[in-house]
Design an enzyme around this catalytic site. Structure first.
Site, PDB file in Angstrom:
ATOM      1  N   ASN A   9      10.660   6.763 -42.468  1.00  0.00           N
ATOM      2  CA  ASN A   9      11.575   6.267 -43.505  1.00  0.00           C
ATOM      3  C   ASN A   9      12.672   7.314 -43.665  1.00  0.00           C
ATOM      4  O   ASN A   9      12.456   8.337 -44.302  1.00  0.00           O
ATOM      5  CB  ASN A   9      10.795   6.073 -44.820  1.00  0.00           C
ATOM      6  CG  ASN A   9      11.710   5.698 -45.976  1.00  0.00           C
ATOM      7  OD1 ASN A   9      12.880   5.366 -45.775  1.00  0.00           O
ATOM      8  ND2 ASN A   9      11.178   5.749 -47.194  1.00  0.00           N
ATOM      9  N   TRP A  10      13.801   7.015 -43.058  1.00  0.00           N
ATOM     10  CA  TRP A  10      14.904   8.001 -43.068  1.00  0.00           C
ATOM     11  C   TRP A  10      15.541   8.138 -44.448  1.00  0.00           C
ATOM     12  O   TRP A  10      16.304   9.043 -44.693  1.00  0.00           O
ATOM     13  CB  TRP A  10      15.986   7.583 -42.076  1.00  0.00           C
ATOM     14  CG  TRP A  10      15.652   7.832 -40.638  1.00  0.00           C
ATOM     15  CD1 TRP A  10      14.488   8.324 -40.127  1.00  0.00           C
ATOM     16  CD2 TRP A  10      16.515   7.602 -39.509  1.00  0.00           C
ATOM     17  NE1 TRP A  10      14.579   8.414 -38.756  1.00  0.00           N
ATOM     18  CE2 TRP A  10      15.800   7.978 -38.357  1.00  0.00           C
ATOM     19  CE3 TRP A  10      17.817   7.114 -39.371  1.00  0.00           C
ATOM     20  CZ2 TRP A  10      16.355   7.883 -37.073  1.00  0.00           C
ATOM     21  CZ3 TRP A  10      18.362   7.009 -38.099  1.00  0.00           C
ATOM     22  CH2 TRP A  10      17.639   7.388 -36.964  1.00  0.00           C
ATOM     23  N   LYS A  11      15.308   7.192 -45.326  1.00  0.00           N
ATOM     24  CA  LYS A  11      15.982   7.148 -46.630  1.00  0.00           C
ATOM     25  C   LYS A  11      17.504   7.205 -46.399  1.00  0.00           C
ATOM     26  O   LYS A  11      17.965   6.691 -45.387  1.00  0.00           O
ATOM     27  CB  LYS A  11      15.458   8.261 -47.542  1.00  0.00           C
ATOM     28  CG  LYS A  11      13.921   8.231 -47.624  1.00  0.00           C
ATOM     29  CD  LYS A  11      13.340   9.074 -48.696  1.00  0.00           C
ATOM     30  CE  LYS A  11      11.815   8.950 -48.651  1.00  0.00           C
ATOM     31  NZ  LYS A  11      11.163   9.687 -49.714  1.00  0.00           N
ATOM     32  N   HIS A 100       9.408   0.545 -52.494  1.00  0.00           N
ATOM     33  CA  HIS A 100       9.263   2.003 -52.452  1.00  0.00           C
ATOM     34  C   HIS A 100       9.423   2.546 -53.875  1.00  0.00           C
ATOM     35  O   HIS A 100      10.221   2.027 -54.660  1.00  0.00           O
ATOM     36  CB  HIS A 100      10.320   2.599 -51.515  1.00  0.00           C
ATOM     37  CG  HIS A 100      10.084   4.043 -51.237  1.00  0.00           C
ATOM     38  ND1 HIS A 100      10.399   5.029 -52.141  1.00  0.00           N
ATOM     39  CD2 HIS A 100       9.515   4.672 -50.179  1.00  0.00           C
ATOM     40  CE1 HIS A 100      10.044   6.209 -51.643  1.00  0.00           C
ATOM     41  NE2 HIS A 100       9.509   6.018 -50.445  1.00  0.00           N
ATOM     42  N   GLU A 102      10.956   4.960 -55.020  1.00  0.00           N
ATOM     43  CA  GLU A 102      12.329   5.339 -55.399  1.00  0.00           C
ATOM     44  C   GLU A 102      13.106   4.117 -55.873  1.00  0.00           C
ATOM     45  O   GLU A 102      13.941   4.213 -56.774  1.00  0.00           O
ATOM     46  CB  GLU A 102      13.021   6.042 -54.210  1.00  0.00           C
ATOM     47  CG  GLU A 102      12.482   7.458 -54.045  1.00  0.00           C
ATOM     48  CD  GLU A 102      12.487   7.996 -52.622  1.00  0.00           C
ATOM     49  OE1 GLU A 102      13.176   7.430 -51.756  1.00  0.00           O
ATOM     50  OE2 GLU A 102      11.787   8.997 -52.373  1.00  0.00           O
ATOM     51  N   GLU A 171       1.376   5.212 -51.490  1.00  0.00           N
ATOM     52  CA  GLU A 171       2.217   6.402 -51.590  1.00  0.00           C
ATOM     53  C   GLU A 171       2.153   6.944 -53.018  1.00  0.00           C
ATOM     54  O   GLU A 171       2.935   6.510 -53.882  1.00  0.00           O
ATOM     55  CB  GLU A 171       3.671   6.064 -51.248  1.00  0.00           C
ATOM     56  CG  GLU A 171       3.887   5.590 -49.836  1.00  0.00           C
ATOM     57  CD  GLU A 171       5.311   5.894 -49.360  1.00  0.00           C
ATOM     58  OE1 GLU A 171       5.449   6.565 -48.349  1.00  0.00           O
ATOM     59  OE2 GLU A 171       6.261   5.485 -50.040  1.00  0.00           O
ATOM     60  N   GLY A 177       7.814  13.666 -51.038  1.00  0.00           N
ATOM     61  CA  GLY A 177       8.880  14.669 -50.979  1.00  0.00           C
ATOM     62  C   GLY A 177       8.551  15.982 -51.671  1.00  0.00           C
ATOM     63  O   GLY A 177       9.444  16.803 -51.888  1.00  0.00           O
ATOM     64  N   SER A 216       4.347  13.291 -48.106  1.00  0.00           N
ATOM     65  CA  SER A 216       4.265  14.643 -47.526  1.00  0.00           C
ATOM     66  C   SER A 216       3.358  14.716 -46.301  1.00  0.00           C
ATOM     67  O   SER A 216       2.667  15.713 -46.096  1.00  0.00           O
ATOM     68  CB  SER A 216       3.844  15.662 -48.588  1.00  0.00           C
ATOM     69  OG  SER A 216       4.843  15.747 -49.589  1.00  0.00           O
ATOM     70  N   GLY A 237       8.472  10.271 -44.616  1.00  0.00           N
ATOM     71  CA  GLY A 237       9.830  10.490 -45.108  1.00  0.00           C
ATOM     72  C   GLY A 237      10.460  11.713 -44.460  1.00  0.00           C
ATOM     73  O   GLY A 237      10.968  11.652 -43.343  1.00  0.00           O
TER      74      GLY A 237
END
Ligand code: PGA
Length: 262
Positions: A9-11, A100, A102, A171, A177, A216, A237
């Site tokens: 997941n490149w975000k 997600h 976020e 998650e 992160g 992570s 991520g």
């Protein structure tokens, strides 16, 4: 049998130049000795999907595929800024991350909306990756199971037997992160719980449904997590941004796949 899957997941990261380097590096690495029979994918930002699709086709590795990080809950129409599932499908996406944390936190996405998005992806022949997970406060107050139970129940209510065609990603928000992954035991315990809940609705689907862990994951802890019985892959991520790290995690998955009962 649940083949392991690793999804990056490149975000909101990347550029035309760095994407090209990334795909070339990963493809070069994978060409040298990845066993067949498992899957790897990465979810790029919308504007880069066309480029990344082409880059993958150029390196012609069937087991590296593309995904998106979100999708509209609507099919078409006056929804400025949104991207429809049919458009992602045209860009050769196989996977779509929905819900997600976020997006849940920063864009107030609800479980109901997440399920609607998953339906859109399914209707267009893509696999939704439905994210669930508790916050630090929820875990610290011992409510992690209750929170995840509620999230899963809402997905089941809307998706019903179509849940069998989805991926679930557990998650924990406190692990995303932060460099502080869940321990393999903590993750396994929640994955087992999730599978058990789904078995309550559909035993067969629960046996085949893949549940990914995210939060992570790195080249060092990947194999310890992926070897656990109910962990069927990873959603990566930060460590998916570096092609070499991503490749190491894929290699970890490849070796777990060949030695475990997954
Ligand atoms: P992380 O992110 O690997 O950087 O913790 C995982 C994710 O947000 O999907």
């Amino acid at each position: 049998m649940r083949p392991l899957i690793v999804i990056g997941n490149w975000k909101m990261n990347g550029s035309l130049a760095s994407n090209a380097d990334w795909v070339k590096t990963v493809c070069r690495g994978m060409e040298q000795g990845m066993p067949s029979g498992r899957q790897y994918a990465f979810c790029a930002p919308f504007p880069y999907l066309s480029q990344c699709g082409q880059l993958i086709r150029d390196c012609s590795l069937a087991f590296l595929t593309l995904g998106a990080q979100d999708v509209s809950a609507h099919t078409t129409g006056a929804y400025t800024g949104e991207v429809a599932a049919s458009m992602l499908k045209e860009m050769a996406c196989k996977f779509v991350i929905v819900g997600h944390s976020e997006r849940r936190q920063l864009h107030q996405e609800t479980d109901e909306l997440v399920a609607e998005k998953a339906l859109q992806a399914l209707d267009c022949g893509m696999t939704p990756v439905i994210c669930v997970g508790e916050s630090a406060d929820e875990r610290n107050s011992g409510r992690e199971v209750e929170v995840v139970r509620g999230q899963i129940a809402k997905q089941v209510a809307v998706l019903q037997d179509r849940l069998a065609d989805c991926l679930i990603a557990y998650e924990p928000i406190w692990a995303i992160g932060t460099g502080l992954s869940a321990t393999p035991e903590q993750a396994q315990s929640m994955h087992e719980f999730i599978r058990g809940r789904i078995a309550g609705y559909d035993e067969k689907a629960a046996n085949t449904l893949r549940i990914l862990y995210g939060g992570s994951v790195n080249p060092i802890n990947a194999s310890q997590l992926l070897v656990m019985q109910d962990i069927d892959g990873g959603l990566i991520g930060r460590c998916s941004l570096d092609a070499n790290d991503f490749e190491k995690i894929c290699l970890a998955a490849a070796s777990v796949f060949t030695t475990s009962t997954h």
